[in-house]
Design a protein around this motif. Structure first.
Motif, short mmCIF file in Angstrom:
data_model
loop_
_atom_site.label_atom_id
_atom_site.label_comp_id
_atom_site.label_asym_id
_atom_site.label_seq_id
_atom_site.Cartn_x
_atom_site.Cartn_y
_atom_site.Cartn_z
N PHE A 22 0.96 -1.24 -0.09
CA PHE A 22 -0.09 -0.08 -0.18
C PHE A 22 0.86 1.21 0.04
O PHE A 22 0.31 2.27 -0.67
N TYR A 25 2.35 2.33 -3.21
CA TYR A 25 1.34 3.28 -4.20
C TYR A 25 1.04 4.75 -3.78
O TYR A 25 0.38 5.49 -4.16
N ASN A 27 0.44 6.27 -0.83
CA ASN A 27 -0.50 6.60 0.23
C ASN A 27 0.37 6.67 1.88
O ASN A 27 -0.26 5.96 2.60
N GLU A 88 -8.69 1.91 3.00
CA GLU A 88 -7.87 2.20 1.93
C GLU A 88 -7.97 0.88 0.75
O GLU A 88 -7.88 -0.04 1.27
N LEU A 90 -6.45 -0.53 -3.02
CA LEU A 90 -5.34 -0.23 -3.74
C LEU A 90 -6.23 0.30 -5.13
O LEU A 90 -7.08 -0.15 -5.44
N PRO A 91 -5.31 0.94 -5.98
CA PRO A 91 -5.91 1.82 -7.08
C PRO A 91 -6.62 0.93 -7.92
O PRO A 91 -7.70 1.30 -8.60
N ASP A 92 -5.98 -0.38 -8.57
CA ASP A 92 -6.37 -1.08 -9.28
C ASP A 92 -7.72 -1.92 -9.15
O ASP A 92 -8.54 -2.42 -9.86
N TYR A 93 -8.33 -1.84 -7.89
CA TYR A 93 -9.34 -2.56 -7.15
C TYR A 93 -10.46 -1.61 -6.82
O TYR A 93 -11.41 -1.91 -6.00
N GLN A 94 -10.27 -0.11 -6.99
CA GLN A 94 -11.12 0.99 -6.56
C GLN A 94 -12.40 0.74 -7.47
O GLN A 94 -12.34 0.52 -8.65
N LYS A 96 -15.03 -0.87 -7.02
CA LYS A 96 -15.61 -2.58 -7.20
C LYS A 96 -16.30 -3.01 -6.11
O LYS A 96 -16.58 -4.18 -5.96
N ARG A 118 -10.71 11.18 4.26
CA ARG A 118 -9.81 11.93 3.44
C ARG A 118 -10.24 13.07 2.83
O ARG A 118 -11.65 13.05 2.29
N SER A 121 -13.34 12.57 -0.24
CA SER A 121 -13.98 11.08 -0.14
C SER A 121 -15.33 11.21 0.55
O SER A 121 -16.24 10.32 0.65
#
Length: 160
Positions: A22, A25, A27, A88, A90-94, A96, A118, A121
């Motif tokens: 994490f 990435y 963050n 949080e 990870l970007p590839d799973y946001q 979903k 944040r 958000s």
């Protein structure tokens, strides 16, 4: 769509390695590595960390802390509540449903929940049923906490 399973994360060095992904990435402000390192004792220690795996990869995580009623300045009557911290994905799973699954898991405890979202958000938290707290504790230092209330719980009124 597959069933999303939220798991309590063990407090150990294997989890620490997964948390480092994490941080890679960018963050750092949400990195729970220091939190985890401070809690590492043994696998059976009480963990405030929850996560979702996709295969062997940890793709979403949060910290969930129970707060005693003596520190409650949000709800009437004062009661124990949860602080949902550092959600949080990870970007590839946001986008979903993984963040939503973590929040729904927290709601399943049927305790009031407080979070400090944040920047950018708020829309997510509003969709999840969170509202701006009217009564801010001094220690929140203007972080604009949001709260979620299970049925039958009332928020405290502002002192003004």
């Amino acid at each position: 769509m597959e069933q999303i399973k939220v798991e309590k994360l063990l407090v150990n060095y294997k989890t620490l390695e997964k948390f480092k992904r994490f941080k890679e990435y960018g963050n750092q402000e949400l990195a729970m590595i220091d939190d985890l390192q401070n809690n590492i004792i043994e696998n059976d220690s009480k963990s405030p960390f929850y996560g979702i795996y996709y295969g062997d990869n940890l793709i979403a995580r949060m910290s969930l802390y129970e707060v005693d009623r003596k520190y409650d300045n949000y709800f009437a009557p004062p009661q124990k509540f949860l602080t949902l911290w550092k959600l949080e994905v990870l970007p590839d799973y946001q986008g979903k449903g993984y963040g939503k699954a973590l929040v729904e898991f927290a709601k399943g405890f049927q305790l009031p929940i407080k979070t400090n979202p944040r920047i950018n958000s708020h829309g997510f938290w509003e969709k999840m049923g969170f509202l701006k707290a009217h009564y801010e504790m001094e220690r929140d230092l203007g972080e604009n906490p949001l709260i979620w209330l299970p049925k039958g719980v009332k928020e405290k009124a502002t002192n003004s």
